[in-house]
Design a protein around this motif. Structure first.
Motif, short mmCIF file in Angstrom:
data_model
loop_
_atom_site.label_atom_id
_atom_site.label_comp_id
_atom_site.label_asym_id
_atom_site.label_seq_id
_atom_site.Cartn_x
_atom_site.Cartn_y
_atom_site.Cartn_z
N ASP A 187 0.75 -1.20 0.03
CA ASP A 187 -0.09 0.06 -0.06
C ASP A 187 0.80 1.08 -0.13
OD1 ASP A 187 0.99 0.31 2.59
OD2 ASP A 187 -0.67 0.14 3.51
N ASP A 189 2.10 4.55 2.07
CA ASP A 189 1.80 5.09 3.54
C ASP A 189 2.38 6.51 3.56
OD1 ASP A 189 1.16 2.54 4.80
OD2 ASP A 189 2.77 1.98 4.16
N ASP A 251 -2.84 5.23 2.77
CA ASP A 251 -3.18 5.66 4.37
C ASP A 251 -2.53 7.06 4.27
OD1 ASP A 251 -4.38 3.37 5.22
OD2 ASP A 251 -2.37 2.57 5.66
MN MN Z 1 -0.37 1.14 5.39
#
Ligand code: MN
Ligand code: DCP
Ligand code: MG
Length: 330
Positions: A187, A189, A251
């Motif tokens: 992902d 961040d 995120d």
């Molecule tokens: Mn993450």
């Protein structure tokens, strides 16, 4: 962190990850889960495969029991324990359902107990899923695709441009596995701060607006496509670079400027590295978390936050040699 085992060729490293997932998902044994992950991470970092359990035992994180399993795998090409685990269809179902972002072991077990035993079943029971889990299911295939470093580099530019368009003084660091130099990430961040935002200011409205403004702008640009959750300091959602690219988990965290480097350290990970660092801090009578580093008093309560102006400060205060992000993957 997720491991997609089905697409990998069998190896003792994958077996360890699979055993790790079993310990977490079915047995709820975090201790064993970490032990298997640590071993797998050591083994996957080797340039050559070990030839015996005896040889593996010399490596960090590999003891007698795991060495025996390596021998069994090298001799037979499989592991009895894993075969037995996978004979139980409920175990297999729990593992399958935890592929969905937002479905943890407890939720997966609850679903399996209610007779939902596959992703296909799940699609017929959307009412049993919360918002996060529904988005996880919607983007399941995309979220299991790793994100190439080159794509995150473009995303980094995109986010920084958007931020500068709002306020030139935003400070942004892409953390996680990307900052640790990995060629692929699970992902993205993003860590965000601003020099005017410090933790001693009580009127925090103005500061939490920093995150909201950025998210709003990225939504307007159709870069952010879904919101999983959006609090004052943490956004969890989905983004997409362009029509050709998959949906990606994103995120974004907002940290006060004086706590930025503890946040950078935490958010860079790895999670195992963070655990080790925190344990080391405690041994030295400090407490470290994603916000601050504090000396423990003789009563064992945390004192004032240490003044931290870079990651190196944290290592120095704890008496540790500095480790570059690349060296923090274990
Ligand atoms: Mn993450
Ligand atoms: N983190 C942690 N403990 C957790 C979860 C996260 O310390 N239980 C920290 C360390 C992680 C960072 O947050 O490196 C980011 O979390 P990710 O789950 O995104 O993990 P990575 O970025 O390291 O790996 P991936 O490539 O799978 O995203
Ligand atoms: Mg990550």
């Amino acid at each position: 962190m997720r491991y997609n085992l089905k697409i990998c060729r069998p190896s003792y490293t994958n077996m360890k990850y699979e055993l790790a997932n079993y310990e977490r998902n079915v047995n709820k044994n975090v201790h064993k889960y970490n032990a298997y992950r640590k071993a797998a991470s050591t083994l996957s970092g080797l340039s050559e495969r070990v030839k015996s359990g005896e040889e593996a035992k010399k490596l960090p994180g590999i003891g007698e029991k795991i060495a025996k399993k390596i021998d069994e795998f090298l001799e037979t090409g499989k592991l009895r324990k894993l075969e037995d685990i996978n004979k139980d269809e409920n175990n297999v179902a729990i593992n399958e359902l935890t592929r969905v972002s937002g479905i943890g072991p407890a939720k997966a077990k609850e679903l399996v107990d209610a007779g939902i035993k596959s992703i296909e079943d799940l699609k017929k029971h959307l009412d049993k899923l919360n918002h996060h889990q529904q988005i996880g299911l919607k983007h399941l295939e995309d979220f299991e695709k790793k994100i190439p470093r080159a794509e995150i580099q473009v995303i980094e530019k995109r986010i920084k441009e958007a931020a500068e368009g709002i306020d030139e003084d935003y400070i942004i660091t892409i953390c996680g596995s990307y900052r640790r130099g990995k060629e692929e990430s699970g992902d993205i961040d993003v860590l965000l701060t601003h020099p005017i935002y410090t933790s001693d200011i009580k009127d925090s409205k103005k500061h939490t607006a920093l995150l909201k403004l950025l998210v709003k702008k990225l939504e307007a640009k159709k870069f952010i496509t879904d919101t999983i959750s959006h609090g004052d300091f943490k956004f969890m959602g989905v983004c997409k670079l362009d029509d050709e690219k998959p949906y990606r988990r994103l995120d974004i965290r907002l940290a006060p400027h004086d706590q930025y480097y503890c946040a950078v350290l935490y958010f860079t990970g790895s999670d195992l590295f963070n655990q080790k660092m925190r344990a080391h801090a405690l041994e030295n009578k400090y407490t470290l978390n994603e916000y601050t580093l504090k000396k423990l008093t003789t009563e064992g309560t945390p004192g004032d936050a240490e003044k931290i102006t870079c990651e190196e400060d944290i290592f120095k205060i704890l008496g540790l040699p500095y480790k570059k992000p690349k060296e923090r993957s274990v």
